[in-house]
Design a protein around this motif. Structure first.
Motif, PDB file in Angstrom:
ATOM      1  N   ASN A  50       0.837  -1.196   0.000  1.00 16.32           N
ATOM      2  CA  ASN A  50       0.000   0.000   0.000  1.00 16.32           C
ATOM      3  C   ASN A  50       0.870   1.242   0.000  1.00 16.32           C
ATOM      4  O   ASN A  50       0.585   2.232  -0.650  1.00 16.32           O
ATOM      5  CB  ASN A  50      -0.909   0.022   1.230  1.00 16.32           C
ATOM      6  N   GLU A 159     -13.369   0.003   6.037  1.00 16.51           N
ATOM      7  CA  GLU A 159     -13.063  -0.320   4.643  1.00 16.51           C
ATOM      8  C   GLU A 159     -14.308  -0.599   3.795  1.00 16.51           C
ATOM      9  O   GLU A 159     -14.192  -0.898   2.616  1.00 16.51           O
ATOM     10  CB  GLU A 159     -12.085  -1.505   4.570  1.00 16.51           C
ATOM     11  N   PRO A 162     -14.271   2.147   0.590  1.00 14.58           N
ATOM     12  CA  PRO A 162     -12.854   2.533   0.568  1.00 14.58           C
ATOM     13  C   PRO A 162     -12.632   4.004   0.212  1.00 14.58           C
ATOM     14  O   PRO A 162     -11.734   4.641   0.750  1.00 14.58           O
ATOM     15  CB  PRO A 162     -12.249   1.609  -0.488  1.00 14.58           C
ATOM     16  N   THR A 165     -12.068   6.418   2.943  1.00 18.95           N
ATOM     17  CA  THR A 165     -10.827   6.393   3.737  1.00 18.95           C
ATOM     18  C   THR A 165      -9.785   7.346   3.139  1.00 18.95           C
ATOM     19  O   THR A 165      -8.692   7.492   3.671  1.00 18.95           O
ATOM     20  CB  THR A 165     -10.220   4.973   3.801  1.00 18.95           C
ATOM     21  N   ALA A 166     -10.162   7.979   1.999  1.00 22.95           N
ATOM     22  CA  ALA A 166      -9.218   8.869   1.313  1.00 22.95           C
ATOM     23  C   ALA A 166      -9.316  10.303   1.800  1.00 22.95           C
ATOM     24  O   ALA A 166     -10.343  10.743   2.327  1.00 22.95           O
ATOM     25  CB  ALA A 166      -9.487   8.838  -0.185  1.00 22.95           C
ATOM     26  N   PRO A 204      -5.015   7.761   0.356  1.00 22.47           N
ATOM     27  CA  PRO A 204      -5.437   7.213   1.652  1.00 22.47           C
ATOM     28  C   PRO A 204      -5.049   8.181   2.782  1.00 22.47           C
ATOM     29  O   PRO A 204      -3.899   8.605   2.869  1.00 22.47           O
ATOM     30  CB  PRO A 204      -4.652   5.899   1.758  1.00 22.47           C
ATOM     31  N   ILE A 244      -6.776   5.814  -4.183  1.00 21.36           N
ATOM     32  CA  ILE A 244      -7.985   5.007  -4.049  1.00 21.36           C
ATOM     33  C   ILE A 244      -8.846   5.255  -5.279  1.00 21.36           C
ATOM     34  O   ILE A 244      -9.131   6.403  -5.636  1.00 21.36           O
ATOM     35  CB  ILE A 244      -8.716   5.334  -2.736  1.00 21.36           C
TER      36      ILE A 244
END
Lengths: 375, 375
Positions: A50, A159, A162, A165-166, A204, A244
């Motif tokens: 990641n 999650e 997703p 989460t950015a 992220p 993402i």
């Protein structure tokens, strides 16, 4: 490969790269650092797929020799063990010598410590894309720090979606806008940047915090945004993180244009009162109530089993009719803390509408919290 | 019951008594403090049935009023909530008012914070025996600290043999002997005490640490040992702990009278070398090897998967034939650390016999570690 290296500089490099090493990585090969010694110096790489970090230890720092008595080459070596070893050694220099690509001996300069570690050939390591390409932007450490610390806490930790989460970064018309939302709250910060830099990227939020940590004590960071990755260059360290995929939710219209109720209070008074009242919100998952009128501001919480709390704020300005609203105490405390200002303004549209947490003297940052329906 | 109290003194008392409150107590009533206000002051009691702490907040400290505007009485009140509340308040005084034995209102002196907590009548609280009886002994803070910190780490943490979780205290002929063993190692410390004080008691080692913590900044502690309990008096605080029933194992003959191999080294050199070598003892649960001869001292560890470590100690004195021994690295490091001396002596009888870790200039402390058989 072999080299004799100043322990302190080696350890600095190992510590930087180890921030990309995950303790629970499914792929055993990623428990290793990739060490490469070439004509430019020693490169230490760590990745968990990641985030990837590659940092350089140079041959010389000014007049001082950092690496000497060397032979170029590369190897994969257990990251956690190497860091622990080099950290616990106490001589000025360390010698690492790779025999036959499968064993590395590590010794200190008085030859009292001698370690031999099984290692792996570099061709088992994944190919990492660590080249800077795409649109570039350079930010000062101070700007990057404020951008990150005023926004990323509002991103989602889950999650399930997703994209939430950015940290959404959008550069256009000389403004960089950073937005984070977990769908129950939102933080947005704008910065002036040079005209002509244009991009949209969903980085992220966790990686933004990681880069901010690596920036401590540095001057600036240069970020290159391409389609799938962001590459951060900090001195002789590069950090790559995937972006993402997907469209970021449209948050343009979340900040209300007209508000009907306006509360101005001291930020610290407000946070302290919420924190205390929250002690009694046990059954209700950190929900506290805020009751506002021109005469009084009360924050309260209640637990049927345990008891109740009422906090009054004495010094305030309130404009509007009486209003009662319930919210997640942590969300409002984090929003107020992120503003970093002595006073804070809360602006409401109505009982069940998202409300604004802002600082009257700084319109570069705005935060939105959605109230919670209580019965 | 009602009282207005200086917040800081109230909080000090609550923090002391809360050390006896267990977060996972099966009996709900023990989640409470017992608060009693009588002619002597406010008494705050906490217990988890293994340890009980009762501390007093007086009406006055010197000329300063600590408690005023009061009415005697008693109540049970949720410990965790009360501590959190009083800790987060920011006024100089707090008022607690119990209405009808079932509700306590807590307010700060500017009346901005008002809490109401459900509470319970004191008759639901267990009867605690907090009277001093039996043999008494007073120790200075320094003596108590050294007694505890040089021994309790060697007690067992496992409940399989409860007696091994105790610190065995034996007073006779002007000497107090404290012994802790988990059966793989032993620590023993002796102190001079007044003649005529005679007792044997097995105090949970954990409680000795707890009392030592409460003693910080104090002058001395008086301990009263009766059949089933030890009662520690520290200023206006009393701490009671049950004793562990059963006979302590006979450890009298564990310290070997004759040793055949003697190693003297710098304590720090030894600990550092063991710590580093231990990095490679991954497959072997912290076992390291010590090889001694008159020419060299080597500490080594090996992991079939990962690699091997060899540490040499340059400065040492060794008397005896070559000897190779394996041990738990943590046990030897803790033993050396507990000695607190610059140099340390290791004395061995043979490869598989318990060995001595001691300080040549202080015979009041001796430690024994059992080697581990390796193949």
């Amino acid at each position: 490969m072999r080299f004799t290296i100043k322990r302190e500089e080696f350890l600095k490099g190992l510590n930087i790269a180890s921030r990309a090493i995950s303790s629970k990585n499914a792929k055993a090969v990623l428990e290793n650092f990739k060490l490469e010694l070439n004509e430019k110096g020693l490169f230490i790489t760590g990745t968990d797929e990641n985030i990837s970090i590659k940092t350089q230890v140079p041959y010389k720092l000014g007049e001082e020799d950092i690496i000497r008595n060397y032979k170029e080459g590369s190897v994969l070596i257990k990251a956690r063990l190497l860091v622990e070893m080099i950290r616990k050694m106490d001589t000025e220099e360390i010698t690492l010598d790779v025999i036959d690509s499968t064993i590395a001996t590590i010794s200190n300069s008085n030859n009292r410590s001698e370690y031999s570690l099984n290692c792996v050939k570099v061709d088992e390591y994944p190919d990492l894309d660590l080249d800077a390409n795409g649109t570039e932007l350079t930010l000062s450490r101070a700007d990057f720090d404020i951008l990150v610390s005023q926004t990323t806490f509002a991103a989602s930790l889950k999650e399930q979606r997703p994209i939430l989460t950015a940290l959404n970064l959008e550069a256009s018309n000389g403004t960089l806008t950073a937005t984070a939302t977990d769908s129950a709250r939102m933080a947005r910060k704008t910065l002036s940047i040079p005209l002509g830099v244009e991009f949209v990227a969903n980085v992220p939020a966790k990686m933004m915090n990681e880069v901010n940590h690596l920036l401590e004590g540095r001057e600036s960071v240069t970020i290159a945004f391409s389609d799938k990755k962001a590459l951060f260059t900090i001195g002789t360290t590069v950090v790559a993180t995937r972006l993402i995929a997907g469209d970021y939710p449209n948050t343009k219209n979340i900040v209300p244009k007209v508000t009907n109720y306006l509360l101005e209070v001291n930020a610290n008074d407000l946070m302290k009162a919420i924190e205390r009242a929250n002690i009694l919100s046990i059954d209700r998952e950190n929900i506290v109530d805020l009751s506002m009128s021109e005469d009084s501001i009360e924050i309260s919480a209640k637990s049927s089993q345990v008891g109740s709390a009422v906090e009054r704020i004495d010094v305030f300005k309130y404009v509007g009719q009486n209003l009662h609203i319930s919210f997640n105490s942590g969300f409002v405390i984090e929003a107020v803390k992120a503003l970093g200002s002595a006073d804070v303004t809360l602006a409401f549209v109505g009982e069940m509408k998202p409300f604004v947490v802002e600082n009257a003297s700084d319109d570069s940052i705005v935060q939105i919290v959605t109230p919670i329906r209580t019965y």
